[in-house]
Design an enzyme around this catalytic site. Structure first.
Site, PDB file in Angstrom:
ATOM      1  N   CYS A 215       0.834  -1.202   0.000  1.00 41.62           N
ATOM      2  CA  CYS A 215       0.000   0.000   0.000  1.00 41.62           C
ATOM      3  C   CYS A 215       0.874   1.258   0.000  1.00 41.62           C
ATOM      4  O   CYS A 215       2.057   1.213  -0.368  1.00 41.62           O
ATOM      5  CB  CYS A 215      -0.965  -0.008   1.183  1.00 41.62           C
ATOM      6  SG  CYS A 215      -2.372   1.126   0.962  1.00 41.62           S
TER       7      CYS A 215
ATOM      8  N   ASP B 209      -3.514   1.718   9.618  1.00 42.70           N
ATOM      9  CA  ASP B 209      -4.664   2.601   9.639  1.00 42.70           C
ATOM     10  C   ASP B 209      -5.034   2.901  11.085  1.00 42.70           C
ATOM     11  O   ASP B 209      -5.247   4.038  11.454  1.00 42.70           O
ATOM     12  CB  ASP B 209      -5.840   1.942   8.922  1.00 42.70           C
ATOM     13  CG  ASP B 209      -6.862   2.975   8.524  1.00 42.70           C
ATOM     14  OD1 ASP B 209      -6.596   3.709   7.567  1.00 42.70           O
ATOM     15  OD2 ASP B 209      -7.901   3.073   9.212  1.00 42.70           O
TER      16      ASP B 209
END
Ligand SMILES: Nc1ncnc2c1ncn2[C@@H]1O[C@H](COP(=O)(O)O)[C@@H](O)[C@H]1O
Ligand SMILES: Nc1ncnc2c1ncn2[C@@H]1O[C@H](COP(=O)(O)O)[C@@H](O)[C@H]1O
Lengths: 322, 322
Positions: free
Chosen positions: A133, A202
């Site tokens: 990511c 996150d």
């Protein structure tokens, strides 16, 4: 009692997503508290503290599921509350709140850079690093190591369905770092040549589980299998206090059309359902260390971050609650 | 000595890839040997056997890296050699060779169906199955279980870079099976709800390692982590005899433009390299069983398949060599 117009405006902008991104939301909220403290016309310390709590509550309610926002409020209000409870006078309390807000904003702005400095120490010359990511904090670690003259290579996974790996690959390449770009499925195949895994987060739960882009847990798992360290680069405001009260982090399910374009999906038979989870959960056992701007911690110390940074006591109450 | 024109023609078609696909190549080679045996004008058993060896060698040399082709030749020639060495006369030997070739062709044609029957016994009512890529043998297991009235659901991974998951999802859906389609990275996230993993194989080594589509090893790894069985559906001609002599299976590196379209790739900086391995290797420890048309075997019995099916003795020599 007077919550300032400026504060309400910031709250509105957070609510309608004019202000976005975990870092920006957090800093705006802290800044709103700073303004409230600076411009408050309160006549007594009690009145002042009531105003602060009011402002915090309004800001808190703008985005109930975000992690960074309440963390910013907690950072400031926790420090205010301690001062208030230990008998600070109005000007002392005002000073404490303003300082805490400025501190939070400064720390948050510097966090990515600081994470880079701290994390880069764990990167060695010649390392092949795998990442997944697009994480500013993770990139900061690799970029800093590279700028220190360490000869690194980075294996970047494409990160379906949204291809954030492309952004990461190009950003790293723009710093001059050699990049190997592969499909997500190749993570195990190339783990044998990988020295370190560096990924972002996150959010992070009280027991050190890492919620991050779907696929993170698979990579951490095979890293573990290969005795390759998984290092998670994460600002402290990513730590998720509500998980301490048992709350589960919601794994956002996103639109199937991110996986299969709408035009194509329309032609598919009805008994195929496309599931598109944004995140997965990496167990703390698969995480070697978490690199925060406050230092490197083991996942088991997530609770200490929550306690020290945000005043999360075992018997919990928000600092703006009575 | 006369190798028949028909045999040479088949060899040519295999060589120039007019005949393709592991199964078809294998059956064509066996059929070529059958024709050679049927139409041979040899006057003595020795002359006949020389012709057969000659034909086998010619066929063998058409595609040096394929697994299924030499396996077909070995199947037939191994049986011929035993008959020849134990003193069969011309007509007996001809009969043995023709029968072996027909047997191979028949078994190969029926293999997928038989694998379905055998594998379906291990699928239970209500099972959620995960699969990867597109494997006729794996699909046969799921289809057969479904036709037996077992209420199954299948989680299909998209299988980057070539999206074979789409073909699998649509094929399963066409039989009426409910399908959940996910990105490859979601394999661990959904392993918790998965009961069985069923995947195919490109080839299988002497120690039971499974070479299959990139990503297979990651799924098998997380299945192991979850105590979910990984079942590999594979025809016996997928077993790779040369690995017994130490040969490593080549992991084909395919064109980067399968991962990133050529137009886009052109615009990428030079220090990004795209690697596109077609396969990975799943260690035998992560494989519960291999479902072949001869039965269910543990990966450790791969060597028995090689020995019994293809006459692979520990001191190896091809059956058409002296
Ligand atoms: N949605 C979630 N929210 C918070 N913690 C979670 C969640 N899912 C899993 N965990 C924790 O993450 C760790 C790994 O979970 P698992 O991947 O299921 O082994 C465990 O410690 C769980 O307590
Ligand atoms: N290219 C290859 N050809 C044949 N066998 C292999 C190959 N790569 C790995 N293996 C075998 O596959 C198993 C798994 O390897 P690994 O995934 O490296 O643990 C081991 O038993 C190896 O001997």
């Amino acid at each position: 009692m007077a919550v300032l117009r400026e504060v309400l405006e910031i709250a509105e902008k957070i609510k309608n997503m004019e202000i976005r991104g975990a870092g920006k939301i957090a800093r705006s909220a802290a800044y709103a508290l700073q303004i409230q403290a600076e411009k408050s016309k309160a006549k007594s310390v009690d009145e002042f503290w009531e105003e602060m709590k009011q402002a915090a509550k309004i800001l808190y309610e703008t985005r109930p599921t975000a992690v960074s926002l309440p963390n910013a409020l907690r950072y400031v209000m926790h420090r205010g509350k301690i001062a208030y409870q230990s008998g600070a006078d109005l000007e002392q309390l005002r000073y404490v709140v303003i300082t805490a807000a400025k501190e939070f904003i400064h720390n948050s702005e510097k966090a990515v850079e600081r994470i880079g400095e701290i994390g880069a120490k764990r990167i060695e010359d010649g390392d092949i690093i795998m990442t997944h990511c697009h994480s500013k904090a993770a990139i900061s670690v690799m970029k800093t190591a590279w700028e220190q003259g360490k000869d690194i290579k980075v294996i970047v996974t494409e990160t379906r369905p949204k291809w954030q790996g492309k952004i990461t690959a190009k950003e790293l390449a723009s710093y001059g770092i050699p990049v190997i770009y592969v499909v997500d499925s190749a993570a195990r195949h190339y783990m044998k040549m990988t020295d370190k895994v560096v990924m972002g987060a996150d959010s992070i739960t009280v027991n050190g589980a890492v919620i991050n882009k779907i696929g993170t847990a698979l990579i951490a798992l095979t890293a573990k299998e290969h005795r390759v360290w998984t290092m998670i680069a994460a600002e402290t405001y990513k730590f998720h206090p509500e998980t301490m009260l048992g709350q589960l982090v919601e794994i956002e399910m996103r639109d199937p059309t991110e996986v299969i374009p709408e035009e194509e999906l329309k032609t598919w038979p009805e008994n195929i359902t496309v599931w598109n989870p944004a995140f997965d959960v990496t167990p703390p056992e698969y995480v070697d260390v978490i690199i925060t701007e406050r230092g490197v911690i083991p996942p088991s110390a997530a609770i200490d971050i929550l306690r020290e940074e945000f005043g999360w006591a075992l018997k919990y109450r928000e600092p703006w609650e009575d």
